[in-house]
Motif scaffolding. Sequence first.
Motif, PDB file in Angstrom:
ATOM      1  N   GLU A  65      44.088  34.865  38.120  1.00  0.00           N
ATOM      2  CA  GLU A  65      43.605  36.245  38.319  1.00  0.00           C
ATOM      3  C   GLU A  65      42.268  36.490  37.594  1.00  0.00           C
ATOM      4  OE1 GLU A  65      44.918  38.291  40.381  1.00  0.00           O
ATOM      5  OE2 GLU A  65      46.743  37.191  40.795  1.00  0.00           O
ATOM      6  N   PRO A  66      41.221  35.736  37.909  1.00  0.00           N
ATOM      7  CA  PRO A  66      39.963  35.860  37.155  1.00  0.00           C
ATOM      8  C   PRO A  66      39.239  37.180  37.355  1.00  0.00           C
ATOM      9  CG  PRO A  66      39.653  34.434  39.052  1.00  0.00           C
ATOM     10  CD  PRO A  66      41.128  34.693  38.952  1.00  0.00           C
ATOM     11  N   THR A  67      39.388  37.840  38.501  1.00  0.00           N
ATOM     12  CA  THR A  67      38.614  39.049  38.768  1.00  0.00           C
ATOM     13  C   THR A  67      39.392  40.336  38.496  1.00  0.00           C
ATOM     14  OG1 THR A  67      39.199  39.047  41.120  1.00  0.00           O
ATOM     15  CG2 THR A  67      37.199  37.868  40.475  1.00  0.00           C
ATOM     16  N   ALA A  68      40.557  40.210  37.903  1.00  0.00           N
ATOM     17  CA  ALA A  68      41.315  41.414  37.552  1.00  0.00           C
ATOM     18  C   ALA A  68      40.507  42.246  36.566  1.00  0.00           C
ATOM     19  CB  ALA A  68      42.659  41.023  36.940  1.00  0.00           C
ATOM     20  N   ASN A  69      40.508  43.570  36.759  1.00  0.00           N
ATOM     21  CA  ASN A  69      39.849  44.530  35.868  1.00  0.00           C
ATOM     22  C   ASN A  69      38.322  44.483  35.930  1.00  0.00           C
ATOM     23  OD1 ASN A  69      42.441  45.276  34.666  1.00  0.00           O
ATOM     24  ND2 ASN A  69      42.325  43.320  33.582  1.00  0.00           N
ATOM     25  N   LEU A  70      37.755  43.829  36.959  1.00  0.00           N
ATOM     26  CA  LEU A  70      36.305  43.750  37.069  1.00  0.00           C
ATOM     27  C   LEU A  70      35.811  44.660  38.187  1.00  0.00           C
ATOM     28  CD1 LEU A  70      35.719  39.892  36.737  1.00  0.00           C
ATOM     29  CD2 LEU A  70      35.645  41.633  34.931  1.00  0.00           C
ATOM     30  N   ASP A  71      34.615  45.242  37.992  1.00  0.00           N
ATOM     31  CA  ASP A  71      34.037  46.084  39.039  1.00  0.00           C
ATOM     32  C   ASP A  71      33.482  45.189  40.151  1.00  0.00           C
ATOM     33  OD1 ASP A  71      31.096  45.526  38.710  1.00  0.00           O
ATOM     34  OD2 ASP A  71      31.449  46.365  36.730  1.00  0.00           O
ATOM     35  N   PRO A  72      33.218  45.760  41.337  1.00  0.00           N
ATOM     36  CA  PRO A  72      32.825  44.936  42.492  1.00  0.00           C
ATOM     37  C   PRO A  72      31.600  44.066  42.255  1.00  0.00           C
ATOM     38  CG  PRO A  72      33.433  47.135  43.218  1.00  0.00           C
ATOM     39  CD  PRO A  72      33.427  47.173  41.716  1.00  0.00           C
ATOM     40  N   ASN A  73      30.590  44.562  41.545  1.00  0.00           N
ATOM     41  CA  ASN A  73      29.387  43.756  41.317  1.00  0.00           C
ATOM     42  C   ASN A  73      29.683  42.525  40.467  1.00  0.00           C
ATOM     43  OD1 ASN A  73      27.764  45.476  42.813  1.00  0.00           O
ATOM     44  ND2 ASN A  73      27.164  46.706  41.044  1.00  0.00           N
ATOM     45  N   VAL A  74      30.471  42.713  39.422  1.00  0.00           N
ATOM     46  CA  VAL A  74      30.819  41.588  38.551  1.00  0.00           C
ATOM     47  C   VAL A  74      31.739  40.621  39.298  1.00  0.00           C
ATOM     48  CG1 VAL A  74      31.909  40.913  36.384  1.00  0.00           C
ATOM     49  CG2 VAL A  74      30.513  42.983  36.480  1.00  0.00           C
ATOM     50  N   ARG A  75      32.675  41.158  40.077  1.00  0.00           N
ATOM     51  CA  ARG A  75      33.556  40.308  40.869  1.00  0.00           C
ATOM     52  C   ARG A  75      32.744  39.409  41.794  1.00  0.00           C
ATOM     53  NH1 ARG A  75      35.604  39.051  45.473  1.00  0.00           N
ATOM     54  NH2 ARG A  75      34.066  40.357  46.504  1.00  0.00           N
TER      55      ARG A  75
END
Length: 306
Positions: A155-165
């Motif tokens: 789950e690397p992109t959990a809690n990240l905003d769309p740009n950071v994802r």
Amino acid sequence: MWSVETCELSKSYGRVSSLVECNLQIAPGCVFGLLGPNGAGKSTLIRTLLGFLEPTSGSASIAGYDVRRQSLQARRQVAYLPGDARLMRSMRGDDLLKFFSGLHPCGSLQQALSVAERLQLNCSRRVMFMSTGMRQKLAISIVLGCGAPVVVLDEPTANLDPNVRSEVVKLINEVRAQGRTVLLSSHIFSDIDETCDRVVIMRDGRIVAEQAMQELQQAHIVTAHLDADTFSKGQTWRDHIDAQAFVSDVQTKLSADGSRQLELQLNGPPQQWLAWLERQPLRDMSITRSGIRSVYQRFHRSVLGE
């Protein structure tokens, strides 16, 4: 040689089976996805691979090293991001990057700082003053800053905003371009669609499907309504949808207005099935390119609330 290989790998707790006869072969330079709801066995598979759990039966290897008999050598080949990464709260971000870079034989402080910069992370703050998203960026910087041949991301992109994802997706694809292997567990279908070469879907500790993502590029989903008045007594949608070789899956449900809503997965070039589709008694039709979500729905439709 496979980067990751398992043979009949199983893990049980008494009568409860968390992992059942799991067979995987993951090639070097591949992004390999694990999909399934909570409790499907994804984390158990990862932890058993990394030696944190002792398998009940079966075998596994990482970069040719047996995970039981050669556990230290196997773990030296891996950079691992757990789904619940815990970081020392009193340390500053840059000190943590330096600390973890020195722990792993493939660690690189310069690379870790470069990843943190791309993720727009202020490394001068102490972890205790970082938001959940910032701590996730820091954990990703630690793991992707390491040059290990196998990268395991839970789950690397959990809690990240769309740009950071989006930036994390780019970083994963860059790891693949370097010839390294990524084992990616995620609930976010777009992450899987944008990065993975192959995917397995897990349910109740078992692998229930394996999908090459390239095969989905010529698959389409058709959603439409079949009017209720086209049915005579005893008839079903099968009397109106003449199944063809290019129809790989059909789902149907009754809408609030009394009409039947269909979802068809059609494989192959559109010119093979567009004329056939036009002859079917359908209305309110929409056609979209298929993705891994459509495959997932076959096995976990109730999880998606459908």
